[in-house]
Design a protein around this motif. Structure first.
Motif, PDB file in Angstrom:
ATOM      1  N   UNK A  31      42.704 -58.472 -59.284  1.00  0.00           N
ATOM      2  CA  UNK A  31      41.316 -58.344 -59.725  1.00  0.00           C
ATOM      3  C   UNK A  31      40.800 -56.918 -59.533  1.00  0.00           C
ATOM      4  N   UNK A  32      41.251 -56.254 -58.493  1.00  0.00           N
ATOM      5  CA  UNK A  32      40.824 -54.865 -58.270  1.00  0.00           C
ATOM      6  C   UNK A  32      41.415 -53.928 -59.320  1.00  0.00           C
ATOM      7  N   UNK A  33      42.672 -54.173 -59.694  1.00  0.00           N
ATOM      8  CA  UNK A  33      43.378 -53.232 -60.560  1.00  0.00           C
ATOM      9  C   UNK A  33      43.185 -53.490 -62.049  1.00  0.00           C
ATOM     10  N   UNK A  34      42.807 -54.714 -62.440  1.00  0.00           N
ATOM     11  CA  UNK A  34      42.648 -55.016 -63.863  1.00  0.00           C
ATOM     12  C   UNK A  34      41.501 -54.201 -64.440  1.00  0.00           C
ATOM     13  N   UNK A  35      41.640 -53.830 -65.698  1.00  0.00           N
ATOM     14  CA  UNK A  35      40.588 -53.046 -66.352  1.00  0.00           C
ATOM     15  C   UNK A  35      39.330 -53.874 -66.538  1.00  0.00           C
ATOM     16  N   UNK A  36      39.509 -55.179 -66.761  1.00  0.00           N
ATOM     17  CA  UNK A  36      38.359 -56.051 -66.963  1.00  0.00           C
ATOM     18  C   UNK A  36      38.771 -57.500 -66.655  1.00  0.00           C
ATOM     19  N   UNK A  37      37.762 -58.354 -66.552  1.00  0.00           N
ATOM     20  CA  UNK A  37      37.971 -59.758 -66.223  1.00  0.00           C
ATOM     21  C   UNK A  37      37.435 -60.614 -67.360  1.00  0.00           C
ATOM     22  N   UNK A  38      38.200 -61.618 -67.779  1.00  0.00           N
ATOM     23  CA  UNK A  38      37.734 -62.625 -68.734  1.00  0.00           C
ATOM     24  C   UNK A  38      37.457 -63.887 -67.929  1.00  0.00           C
ATOM     25  N   UNK A  39      36.200 -64.357 -67.945  1.00  0.00           N
ATOM     26  CA  UNK A  39      35.782 -65.407 -67.025  1.00  0.00           C
ATOM     27  C   UNK A  39      35.112 -66.573 -67.740  1.00  0.00           C
ATOM     28  N   UNK A  40      35.279 -67.764 -67.167  1.00  0.00           N
ATOM     29  CA  UNK A  40      34.578 -68.943 -67.686  1.00  0.00           C
ATOM     30  C   UNK A  40      33.077 -68.804 -67.458  1.00  0.00           C
ATOM     31  N   UNK A  41      32.687 -68.372 -66.282  1.00  0.00           N
ATOM     32  CA  UNK A  41      31.278 -68.181 -65.932  1.00  0.00           C
ATOM     33  C   UNK A  41      31.147 -66.800 -65.282  1.00  0.00           C
ATOM     34  N   UNK A  42      30.491 -65.879 -65.968  1.00  0.00           N
ATOM     35  CA  UNK A  42      30.427 -64.504 -65.468  1.00  0.00           C
ATOM     36  C   UNK A  42      29.694 -64.399 -64.131  1.00  0.00           C
ATOM     37  N   UNK A  43      28.694 -65.250 -63.918  1.00  0.00           N
ATOM     38  CA  UNK A  43      27.941 -65.173 -62.667  1.00  0.00           C
ATOM     39  C   UNK A  43      28.815 -65.543 -61.471  1.00  0.00           C
ATOM     40  N   UNK A  44      29.570 -66.625 -61.617  1.00  0.00           N
ATOM     41  CA  UNK A  44      30.449 -67.036 -60.516  1.00  0.00           C
ATOM     42  C   UNK A  44      31.522 -65.984 -60.252  1.00  0.00           C
ATOM     43  N   UNK A  45      32.084 -65.470 -61.323  1.00  0.00           N
ATOM     44  CA  UNK A  45      33.167 -64.491 -61.157  1.00  0.00           C
ATOM     45  C   UNK A  45      32.647 -63.198 -60.555  1.00  0.00           C
ATOM     46  N   UNK A  69      36.983 -65.252 -82.674  1.00  0.00           N
ATOM     47  CA  UNK A  69      36.623 -63.831 -82.614  1.00  0.00           C
ATOM     48  C   UNK A  69      36.573 -63.340 -81.170  1.00  0.00           C
ATOM     49  N   UNK A  70      36.024 -64.157 -80.273  1.00  0.00           N
ATOM     50  CA  UNK A  70      35.959 -63.785 -78.854  1.00  0.00           C
ATOM     51  C   UNK A  70      37.360 -63.584 -78.285  1.00  0.00           C
ATOM     52  N   UNK A  71      38.252 -64.524 -78.622  1.00  0.00           N
ATOM     53  CA  UNK A  71      39.634 -64.428 -78.141  1.00  0.00           C
ATOM     54  C   UNK A  71      40.310 -63.189 -78.719  1.00  0.00           C
ATOM     55  N   UNK A  72      40.122 -62.956 -80.017  1.00  0.00           N
ATOM     56  CA  UNK A  72      40.752 -61.808 -80.675  1.00  0.00           C
ATOM     57  C   UNK A  72      40.284 -60.489 -80.060  1.00  0.00           C
ATOM     58  N   UNK A  73      39.016 -60.447 -79.648  1.00  0.00           N
ATOM     59  CA  UNK A  73      38.485 -59.225 -79.046  1.00  0.00           C
ATOM     60  C   UNK A  73      39.210 -58.899 -77.744  1.00  0.00           C
ATOM     61  N   UNK A  74      39.508 -59.927 -76.944  1.00  0.00           N
ATOM     62  CA  UNK A  74      40.243 -59.699 -75.691  1.00  0.00           C
ATOM     63  C   UNK A  74      41.676 -59.283 -75.994  1.00  0.00           C
ATOM     64  N   UNK A  75      42.291 -59.913 -76.987  1.00  0.00           N
ATOM     65  CA  UNK A  75      43.666 -59.558 -77.355  1.00  0.00           C
ATOM     66  C   UNK A  75      43.721 -58.107 -77.835  1.00  0.00           C
ATOM     67  N   UNK A  76      42.710 -57.688 -78.579  1.00  0.00           N
ATOM     68  CA  UNK A  76      42.665 -56.292 -79.036  1.00  0.00           C
ATOM     69  C   UNK A  76      42.641 -55.325 -77.854  1.00  0.00           C
ATOM     70  N   UNK A  77      41.905 -55.677 -76.823  1.00  0.00           N
ATOM     71  CA  UNK A  77      41.848 -54.814 -75.636  1.00  0.00           C
ATOM     72  C   UNK A  77      43.213 -54.757 -74.953  1.00  0.00           C
TER      73      UNK A  77
END
Length: 286
Positions: A31-45, A69-77
């Motif tokens: 979690x520290x090293x990843x560029x970003x996090x994909x989360x079910x609930x952003x507040x909890x994460x 589209x949401x999924x594709x956006x993460x795959x693009x990253x």
């Protein structure tokens, strides 16, 4: 000329189901090293990230309602070279939680998918239930109503191995009552609020647990473990006898749906199979 950027990695990270101390050092590092996090609930994460002293990390919402589209956006990253950590509200992503579409899309795009194992309500409940003898079947949440729920209950009844279910506190009493009706002799365990302050594991037969649930309010996340049953010895009703029963019911003017529901309980056969058979017998009568 510079080549295409190296693809990022999708990390599927298990997070605590209650006790924050259950987060593994490897998961925290990821979690520290990843560029970003994909989360079910952003507040909890974000709360978990704050607990780890991680600030300023981009957190994208990717819940059960995420679009293609949401999924594709993460795959693009990921294809652009960013490492992404996929997390759910609690426990292991994709296990009755969002994430399957992203994992599939990433793999199909040639992105490396790396599991970071850890907390799981399924394994925690199973390990403490005393009801696992080897193989088990995980069915997640049962359908709430209708023929889908009846079929699911029949599947549980027909499964000789231990069965693990998730349930909401509001529907726990109803589900236990339905299970007790279908399988009055099977033992079970109801694990509530696992790893949290008010953790509780109740054990007994399904009718005993159904009575307890009916007499008090259930609070918190619930996992139900149903102990193994006897292996089915084939259909309980033979082919000729089954057709005779169907014809008798049809002669009395009963609806095909009601006939299938009743015969599913006495024949050991799936309701949908019986419904199709009843309709076929009814057509043959014409």
């Amino acid at each position: 000329m510079s080549g295409a950027p190296e693809r990022g990695v999708l990390y599927v990270v298990a997070t605590p189901i209650g006790h924050l101390g259950d987060l593994s050092p490897r998961a925290a590092e990821t979690l520290r090293n990843a560029a970003r996090v994909a989360a079910e609930d952003t507040r909890r994460s974000r709360g978990l990230l704050t607990h780890l002293g991680i600030t300023g990390k981009p957190v994208d919402r990717l819940d059960a309602h995420a679009s293609a589209h949401d999924v594709a956006r993460v795959v693009d990253r990921l294809l652009a070279g960013e490492d992404v950590a996929l997390v759910t509200d609690a426990g292991t992503p994709v296990v009755s939680d969002p994430g399957t579409d992203l994992v599939r899309a990433a793999a199909e795009a040639g992105v490396r998918v790396v599991p970071i194992p850890g907390p799981s309500a399924v394994m925690a409940a199973l390990s403490a239930s005393g009801l696992c003898t080897g193989a088990f079947r995980f069915l997640g949440f049962l359908p709430r109503k209708g023929p889908e729920r009846r079929d699911a209950l029949e599947l549980v009844r027909a499964t000789p191995e231990s069965v693990v279910l998730f349930e909401s506190p509001e529907r726990t009493a109803e589900t236990l009552a339905d299970l007790a009706t279908s399988m009055p002799n099977r033992s079970a365990a109801v694990a509530r609020e696992l790893t949290k302050v008010h953790e509780e594991i109740l054990r007994g037969t399904l009718p005993e647990l159904a009575r307890v649930a009916a007499e008090r309010e259930t609070l918190g996340e619930v996992t139900i473990v149903i102990g193994p049953g006897e292996a089915p010895k084939g259909p309980l009703v033979g082919e000729e006898e089954l057709d005779r029963l169907i014809d008798e019911h049809l002669a009395r003017g009963r609806r095909p749906k009601d006939i299938a529901d009743e015969l599913a309980l006495v024949s050991g056969r799936p309701r949908r199979e019986l419904y199709a058979r009843v309709l076929a017998r009814k057509r043959d009568e014409r």
